[in-house]
Design an enzyme around this catalytic site. Sequence first.
Site, short mmCIF file in Angstrom:
data_model
loop_
_atom_site.label_atom_id
_atom_site.label_comp_id
_atom_site.label_asym_id
_atom_site.label_seq_id
_atom_site.Cartn_x
_atom_site.Cartn_y
_atom_site.Cartn_z
N GLU A 1 -11.61 -7.11 -34.25
CA GLU A 1 -10.37 -7.00 -35.01
C GLU A 1 -10.52 -7.50 -36.43
O GLU A 1 -9.60 -7.37 -37.23
CB GLU A 1 -9.26 -7.81 -34.32
N ASP B 1 -5.26 -4.45 -35.94
CA ASP B 1 -5.60 -5.61 -36.77
C ASP B 1 -6.80 -5.34 -37.66
O ASP B 1 -6.84 -5.80 -38.80
CB ASP B 1 -5.88 -6.83 -35.86
N CYS C 1 -9.15 0.08 -28.46
CA CYS C 1 -7.87 -0.09 -27.77
C CYS C 1 -6.69 -0.17 -28.73
O CYS C 1 -5.55 -0.30 -28.31
CB CYS C 1 -7.89 -1.29 -26.83
N HIS D 1 0.83 -1.21 0.00
CA HIS D 1 0.00 0.00 0.00
C HIS D 1 0.87 1.26 0.00
O HIS D 1 0.48 2.28 -0.55
CB HIS D 1 -0.92 0.01 1.21
C1 PEP Z 1 -5.14 -4.30 -32.18
O1 PEP Z 1 -5.09 -5.21 -33.01
O2 PEP Z 1 -5.51 -3.13 -32.43
C2 PEP Z 1 -4.78 -4.58 -30.78
C3 PEP Z 1 -5.04 -3.73 -29.81
O3 PEP Z 1 -4.12 -5.74 -30.52
P1 PEP Z 1 -2.56 -5.97 -30.86
O4 PEP Z 1 -1.99 -4.67 -31.34
O5 PEP Z 1 -1.92 -6.47 -29.63
O6 PEP Z 1 -2.66 -6.99 -31.93
MG MG Z 2 -4.74 -7.25 -32.41
#
Ligand code: PEP
Ligand code: MG
Length: 540
Positions: free
Chosen positions: A430, A454, A501, A188
């Site tokens: 993806e 991807d 992401c 902590h």
């Molecule tokens: C993506 O494909 O955008 C992703 C976040 O995964 P990675 O880049 O690890 O393939």
């Molecule tokens: Mg990916």
Amino acid sequence: MITLTGKSVFGGVEIGKIAFYKRNNQQVKRWRVEDTEAEVTRFEAAKASAVEQLQGLYEKAMKDVGEENAMIFEIHQMMLEDLDYLESIIHIITNQQVNAEYAVATTADNFAAMFSAMDDAYMQGRAADVKDVSERILNILSGAGNTAFSTDEPAIIAADDLVPSETVQLDKEKVLGFATMYGSSNSHTAILARTMNIPAIIGLGEELKEEYDGAYAVIDGFDGKIYIDPDEETLALMREKQAKDREKKLLLQELKGKENVTLSGQKINIYANIGNTSDVGSVLQNDAGGIGLFRSEFLYLENDTFPTEEQQFQVYKTVAENMAGKKVIIRTLDIGADKQVAYFNLPQEENPALGYRAIRICLTQTDIFKTQLRALLRASAYGQIAIMFPMITSVWEVRRIKEILEEVRAELKADGIPYNEEMEIGIMIETPAAVMVSRELAKEVDFFSVGTNDLTQYTLAIDRQNPKLDDFYDPHHPAVLAMIQMAADSIHAEGKWIGICGELGADLEMTETFLKMGIDELSVSPSMILSVRKKVRETK
Ligand code: PEP
Ligand code: MG
């Protein structure tokens, strides 16, 4: 000049005097008491005031460092109500006819030894807590009260180790940094240091001597170094490093604690992408709302053989605990294509990006998949973990995943191992296929996150790894954006949420577009969080 090296818990450079943390370490004496009932009453009164003190500390910590860090004092209060702990103390007083101080100190030692001997790192960490609460009662019993350490001028606080109540009682205006001989990076205290945004180094060992009390020093939290009596050259270098860091932090610092809200009131979550537990410090430092993508394959990539369930569990649990109740979305292993691991013995493929990878491996080598799911489910009992599955193309894959997940849950239940029954599951968008069937997929899971890296490669049929195609690989391509919009619409139609992401999520040129699309979350690298927040707040 003396240079000491330890393990960095939080970055930053500060220059000042070292103040060695002094405790009023009292020797506990044992004496015989005739009236054991009165002695038990004396203990109970001391315990009641300890609970009261802890309530005060809880309220102070709530104000200073937020609920997540204040929790520890609630836990301490609960420890003081623990029946085993109380029974042990009362039993020693009554049976051995001894003073409360002795009974408390003995119980503290026994419990701390018991916790330390446990396999579970979380329980081992509780040894410091039981000592901490017991010390508090001892102070009250001896009339020392609530003794807080203080320094006259801001100083680098050095200590063997610091328990949470010691850290939080420090006047933060007077603390330049923390330097300890021992300690763990997920204690902590480490979390508090990160929250307080001050350099902290642990594990400096016994080289960090008490005789340095009062010495002039530089603490460099980036490199985990302390320079005692620094020479002119080091001092100049460190001053420069400090100035650069301050300038950078200052600009974005103003945005910490602020909402991710546009000028017209639209809100969006900004989470962080990580690949390692050591990234969590910067996630907290940059005030992310959660972790939107933990690329779990790093664990596999770093190992010479399959990481065990226990190894994985410890990592996931550490991240969940450090994030203290904020969402932590962990993606199951995404091995294959560009992420090759020798011990998986994957076949050579003509077309690896379209080959045997990610969920395709998991659904055919279910033993590997189940080990990871067990570790993830077990860790879900320690924070707000959610699981996300990569490279999905079909509804049947998700149904099969859910069956396997159900089998793992049943095994854990049978073994009496706790896990969060409400844990959310999600899918990465993806592939164009996932976009086209996103309405159906949305009936199966709780959330989605677009992996634009991807999705771009598969939508445009352009290998993301091929540098010759850099000019063709365009995540801004209208086809990619149409894919994201289509997924968002169908996912929202089913009442589920969707984030991004992939790297495009941090593209500040795209923030406005994503807000317009109704994207619910952007997960970006920790260093981009405040910049994206700034962009969101400037958007109409
Ligand atoms: C993506 O494909 O955008 C992703 C976040 O995964 P990675 O880049 O690890 O393939
Ligand atoms: Mg990916």
